[in-house]
Design an enzyme around this catalytic site. Structure first.
Site, short mmCIF file in Angstrom:
data_model
loop_
_atom_site.label_atom_id
_atom_site.label_comp_id
_atom_site.label_asym_id
_atom_site.label_seq_id
_atom_site.Cartn_x
_atom_site.Cartn_y
_atom_site.Cartn_z
N THR A 97 0.96 -1.22 0.19
CA THR A 97 0.06 -0.11 0.10
C THR A 97 0.97 1.10 -0.03
O THR A 97 1.47 1.63 1.00
CB THR A 97 -0.93 0.07 1.19
OG1 THR A 97 -1.63 -1.04 1.26
CG2 THR A 97 -1.83 1.50 1.24
N LYS A 172 -7.09 1.19 -3.17
CA LYS A 172 -6.79 0.76 -1.81
C LYS A 172 -6.84 2.02 -1.02
O LYS A 172 -7.27 1.76 0.32
CB LYS A 172 -5.31 0.32 -1.81
CG LYS A 172 -4.73 -0.14 -0.33
CD LYS A 172 -5.69 -1.28 0.06
CE LYS A 172 -5.33 -1.54 1.62
NZ LYS A 172 -3.87 -2.24 1.82
N LYS A 240 -0.43 5.72 8.45
CA LYS A 240 0.35 5.99 7.13
C LYS A 240 -0.78 6.16 6.05
O LYS A 240 -0.81 7.03 5.28
CB LYS A 240 1.19 4.79 6.89
CG LYS A 240 1.95 5.08 5.53
CD LYS A 240 1.45 4.17 4.38
CE LYS A 240 1.66 2.65 4.89
NZ LYS A 240 1.05 1.72 3.72
#
Length: 295
Positions: A97, A172, A240
């Protein structure tokens, strides 16, 4: 497609994904900078590479599953990185990711060397990785998506094609925005219930019987009841990812006020040293801010 796969990155997600490829009959060679993690898989029948070059050369597919943009960039285009050892027609599949911009930049670097690189991050945590129940979100050439169908089927219950390079990484961020907000919403509801003096188990029963119930709540319920947070998806990764979401939103003009507020909760939890625990530990952070002692 032949069955030679190099798999790089053996964290909580990468290890079970590599094992499932092996179980499906692929010839899997694994590599991890921390060698001990690779040796564990060697005992399960997977081949362990002594070097990155060994993991990459003469493979049909090379998969990277790493923690963040910096790690992926270093592994792919850094000195002695993956692209130093790859030759066409090997396909490079990044399942990490990372920022869509980073993903596209790396794909362009690979293309200049005659290598096809695609982004295929996954939706699902460690339980889904172990059970081959991931949802794979793909960005890249359509013909390569079709070529990789068997590889993806060994790791996931579904593979979704979103378009050109970077599209999988964008998808995502979309699903992880919802994931982070769902955890925030559950946590805030439970904090309010605690302040009302309602019994937590009964409140969770209500949540699971209501229209807003989801499998996700079932997965996180034991952690929320016990206030114990073993990492299925570490809080540092959600922090994140929400940071990446807000960065993209600033660029494309998306207005995401609730996401920005939730990001502050995850930031506070990070600042209090909760980064390695499961993302559900944001509940503990909000309890603490609300003056509720741990049970």
């Amino acid at each position: 497609m032949s069955k030679r796969i190099g798999f790089i990155g053996l964290g909580n997600m990468g290890s079970p994904m590599a094992v499932n490829l092996h179980k499906a009959g692929f010839d899997v060679t694994v590599y991890n900078r921390t060698a001990e993690k690779a040796q564990v898989l060697g005992k399960q029948g997977l081949q362990v590479a002594d070097s990155l070059e060994e993991a990459v050369r003469e493979k049909d597919v090379v998969i990277t599953m790493l923690s963040n943009d910096e790690a992926v960039e270093q592994m792919i285009v850094g000195d002695g990185g993956v692209l130093d050892y790859m030759e066409a027609p090997t396909i490079l599949v990044d399942m990490s990711t990372i920022s869509p911009d980073t993903s596209c930049t790396l794909a362009e670097a690979a293309f200049e060397m005659g290598i096809t690189m695609v982004d295929a991050p996954v939706s699902g945590s460690t339980n889904a990785a172990e059970s081959a129940g991931l949802v794979i979100l793909y960005g890249g050439p359509r013909d390569v998506f079709d070529e990789l169908a068997g590889v993806f089927a060994a790791m996931g219950k579904a593979s979704l094609y979103f378009g050109e390079n970077g599209s999988g990484s964008k998808a995502k961020l979309v699903i992880n925005l919802l994931l982070g907000m769902t955890m925030q919403g559950i946590s805030e509801s439970l904090v309010l219930a605690e302040k009302f003096g309602l019994e937590r188990t009964t409140v969770l029963d209500m949540m699971q019987q209501a229209a807003v119930s989801s499998p996700f709540l079932g997965f996180k319920r034991p952690s929320l009841e016990k206030e114990e947070y073993p990492a299925a998806f570490a809080l540092k990764h959600m922090h994140k990812d929400l940071g990446l979401v807000l960065e993209q939103a600033r660029r494309n003009g998306s207005i995401l006020p609730a996401t920005a507020a939730a990001y502050q909760s995850y930031t506070a939890a990070m600042n209090h040293g909760l980064d390695e625990q499961d993302m559900a530990v944001v509940f503990a952070e909000l309890l603490n801010q609300s003056g509720v002692s741990k049970k």
